[in-house]
Design an enzyme around this catalytic site. Structure first.
Site, PDB file in Angstrom:
ATOM      1  N   GLY A   1       0.797  -1.219   0.000  1.00 34.97           N
ATOM      2  CA  GLY A   1       0.000   0.000   0.000  1.00 34.97           C
ATOM      3  C   GLY A   1       0.823   1.259   0.000  1.00 34.97           C
ATOM      4  O   GLY A   1       2.019   1.223  -0.307  1.00 34.97           O
TER       5      GLY A   1
ATOM      6  N   HIS B   1       2.021   4.460  -5.167  1.00 33.19           N
ATOM      7  CA  HIS B   1       2.533   5.577  -5.976  1.00 33.19           C
ATOM      8  C   HIS B   1       2.656   5.066  -7.409  1.00 33.19           C
ATOM      9  O   HIS B   1       2.282   3.912  -7.702  1.00 33.19           O
ATOM     10  CB  HIS B   1       3.877   6.056  -5.402  1.00 33.19           C
TER      11      HIS B   1
ATOM     12  N   HIS C   1       4.057   1.533  -8.148  1.00 30.40           N
ATOM     13  CA  HIS C   1       3.095   0.424  -8.044  1.00 30.40           C
ATOM     14  C   HIS C   1       2.171   0.420  -9.268  1.00 30.40           C
ATOM     15  O   HIS C   1       1.870  -0.637  -9.824  1.00 30.40           O
ATOM     16  CB  HIS C   1       2.227   0.578  -6.792  1.00 30.40           C
TER      17      HIS C   1
ATOM     18  N   GLN D   1       7.694  -9.321   7.703  1.00 29.07           N
ATOM     19  CA  GLN D   1       8.909  -8.935   6.984  1.00 29.07           C
ATOM     20  C   GLN D   1       9.590  -7.707   7.576  1.00 29.07           C
ATOM     21  O   GLN D   1      10.613  -7.258   7.073  1.00 29.07           O
ATOM     22  CB  GLN D   1       8.619  -8.712   5.501  1.00 29.07           C
TER      23      GLN D   1
ATOM     24  N   GLY E   1       8.730  -5.060  -8.838  1.00 33.46           N
ATOM     25  CA  GLY E   1       9.594  -3.974  -9.284  1.00 33.46           C
ATOM     26  C   GLY E   1      11.067  -4.323  -9.113  1.00 33.46           C
ATOM     27  O   GLY E   1      11.450  -4.967  -8.129  1.00 33.46           O
TER      28      GLY E   1
ATOM     29  N   LYS F   1      13.152  -2.309  -8.325  1.00 33.02           N
ATOM     30  CA  LYS F   1      13.661  -1.498  -7.216  1.00 33.02           C
ATOM     31  C   LYS F   1      14.089  -2.421  -6.075  1.00 33.02           C
ATOM     32  O   LYS F   1      15.111  -2.182  -5.430  1.00 33.02           O
ATOM     33  CB  LYS F   1      12.591  -0.534  -6.734  1.00 33.02           C
ATOM     34  N   ASP F   2      13.290  -3.481  -5.849  1.00 34.53           N
ATOM     35  CA  ASP F   2      13.639  -4.468  -4.825  1.00 34.53           C
ATOM     36  C   ASP F   2      14.316  -5.639  -5.527  1.00 34.53           C
ATOM     37  O   ASP F   2      13.741  -6.714  -5.678  1.00 34.53           O
ATOM     38  CB  ASP F   2      12.375  -4.885  -4.080  1.00 34.53           C
TER      39      ASP F   2
ATOM     40  N   SER G   1       9.076   5.459  -3.595  1.00 35.74           N
ATOM     41  CA  SER G   1       8.944   4.503  -2.496  1.00 35.74           C
ATOM     42  C   SER G   1       7.892   5.034  -1.530  1.00 35.74           C
ATOM     43  O   SER G   1       7.783   6.255  -1.332  1.00 35.74           O
ATOM     44  CB  SER G   1      10.284   4.375  -1.761  1.00 35.74           C
TER      45      SER G   1
HETATM   46  P1  AMP Z   1       5.919  -2.475  -1.674  1.00 36.83           P
HETATM   47  O1  AMP Z   1       4.542  -1.910  -1.561  1.00 36.83           O
HETATM   48  O2  AMP Z   1       6.999  -1.527  -1.313  1.00 36.83           O
HETATM   49  O3  AMP Z   1       6.043  -3.830  -1.032  1.00 36.83           O
HETATM   50  O4  AMP Z   1       6.143  -2.735  -3.241  1.00 36.83           O
HETATM   51  C1  AMP Z   1       5.260  -3.525  -3.973  1.00 36.83           C
HETATM   52  C2  AMP Z   1       5.858  -3.743  -5.335  1.00 36.83           C
HETATM   53  O5  AMP Z   1       6.041  -2.498  -6.000  1.00 36.83           O
HETATM   54  C3  AMP Z   1       7.234  -4.425  -5.283  1.00 36.83           C
HETATM   55  O6  AMP Z   1       7.330  -5.377  -6.322  1.00 36.83           O
HETATM   56  C4  AMP Z   1       8.165  -3.270  -5.503  1.00 36.83           C
HETATM   57  O7  AMP Z   1       9.402  -3.634  -6.067  1.00 36.83           O
HETATM   58  C5  AMP Z   1       7.366  -2.418  -6.469  1.00 36.83           C
HETATM   59  N1  AMP Z   1       7.853  -1.038  -6.456  1.00 36.83           N
HETATM   60  C6  AMP Z   1       7.980  -0.241  -5.374  1.00 36.83           C
HETATM   61  N2  AMP Z   1       8.517   0.935  -5.743  1.00 36.83           N
HETATM   62  C7  AMP Z   1       8.722   0.870  -7.074  1.00 36.83           C
HETATM   63  C8  AMP Z   1       9.278   1.775  -8.035  1.00 36.83           C
HETATM   64  N3  AMP Z   1       9.726   2.978  -7.695  1.00 36.83           N
HETATM   65  N4  AMP Z   1       9.333   1.366  -9.327  1.00 36.83           N
HETATM   66  C9  AMP Z   1       8.902   0.137  -9.684  1.00 36.83           C
HETATM   67  N5  AMP Z   1       8.372  -0.764  -8.822  1.00 36.83           N
HETATM   68  C10 AMP Z   1       8.295  -0.394  -7.542  1.00 36.83           C
END
Ligand code: AMP
Length: 282
Positions: A18, A21, A24, A48, A149, A151-152, A187
């Site tokens: 959640g 941005h 996502h 996590q 993404g 990014k991770d 992020s």
């Molecule tokens: P999170 O909500 O941070 O767990 O991210 C959910 C998914 O969104 C994960 O696969 C992240 O790698 C991806 N994600 C987060 N930030 C970005 C970004 N700036 N660009 C591309 N994917 C992203």
């Protein structure tokens, strides 16, 4: 999900925590382009987190998230309660982990050296929690494709390894990093940065891109020293690690000849906010 999916339907799944941005939303768009049905989950996964205050402070913006997903024409949003995902026993185990950090290895999958470096080394048990929740979400949503993404970067490698080890029939699709106009990787944690910190944080991607540019004239050791000097010159930023690694195994390399594809990864702290970023060198 099961009710609306028929045999011909290709389902794409995007797991998130959640505070959505455009990073996502780019995953939602990728799924929409390739699938008949796009499902996004929002779940702030307690197992996590390494730090209870990080878990408590993690932004929760469900209404705004749903509006963004609606605008992106995401078909299904899944927002489970913690009790729908975890048994009491699983959470008790994690509570212990917050205190003694001894619970590290998953029982069913072995990530080996993949989780001994970078995020895995700095956040004990983190990838266990990620694999635990993603495997549960995969079993609930039964997607054909799942979008993550870059990014991770290490998370992506861990998920690919998990899917292989558990022989899950799911295609894992990597999507490029979406950045703010100043280069900062988008992020959910950026929300917690002040205006000044956000400006300073642009140094992270600037350094990574400079490293990419310099790879033709500098050795790996020189690149590492360059990046570390750049970051350490900014007093507001605390460098956790900067690594140049084999993009497949994620093990650090000392010579370009050691890997077919190479990635530079960084983790820093700006105030209380921890940020990660990376760039593929080749
Ligand atoms: P999170 O909500 O941070 O767990 O991210 C959910 C998914 O969104 C994960 O696969 C992240 O790698 C991806 N994600 C987060 N930030 C970005 C970004 N700036 N660009 C591309 N994917 C992203």
């Amino acid at each position: 999900m099961v009710n609306v999916k028929n045999k011909q339907t290709i389902a794409g799944f995007i797991p998130t925590m959640g505070a959505l941005h455009q990073g996502h939303i780019s995953l939602v768009n990728a799924a929409k382009a390739q699938c008949d049905l796009t499902v996004c989950s929002i779940f702030v996964n307690p197992t996590q987190f390494n730090d209870l205050s990080d878990l408590k402070n993690y932004p929760r913006t469900f209404d705004a998230d749903c509006q963004l997903l609606d605008a992106a024409q995401c078909d299904v949003v899944f927002i489970p309660e913690v009790s729908e995902i975890y048994t009491f026993k699983e959470l008790e185990l994690k509570k212990l982990n917050f205190e003694d950090k001894s619970w590290t290895e998953s029982k069913t999958v072995d990530f080996g050296s993949l989780v001994k470096v970078m995020e895995g080394a700095h956040r004990p048990g983190h990838f266990n929690g990620v694999a635990q929740v993603v495997s549960k979400l995969f079993r609930i949503t039964e997607p054909d494709k799942a979008y993550f993404g870059q990014k991770d970067f290490q998370q992506l490698a861990v998920i690919r390894s998990m899917v292989n080890q558990l022989a899950m029939p799911i295609e894992i699709i990597a999507c490029p990093i979406i950045r703010e106009p100043n280069g900062l990787a988008m992020s959910s944690r950026n929300e917690r940065l002040t205006k000044e910190e956000r400006d300073k944080a642009s140094l992270i991607s600037k350094t990574l891109y400079k490293v990419k540019e310099l790879q033709t004239i500098k050795t790996i050791a020189e690149l590492k020293a360059f990046a570390e000097d750049q970051i350490k010159a900014e007093p507001l930023i605390n460098l956790e690690y900067f690594e140049i690694s084999d993009a497949e195994t994620l093990q650090p390399i000392t010579d370009y000849k050691q890997a077919k594809s190479v990635v530079a990864c960084i983790a820093i702290k700006l105030g209380s906010v921890r940020l990660i970023d990376n760039v593929i060198l080749y």
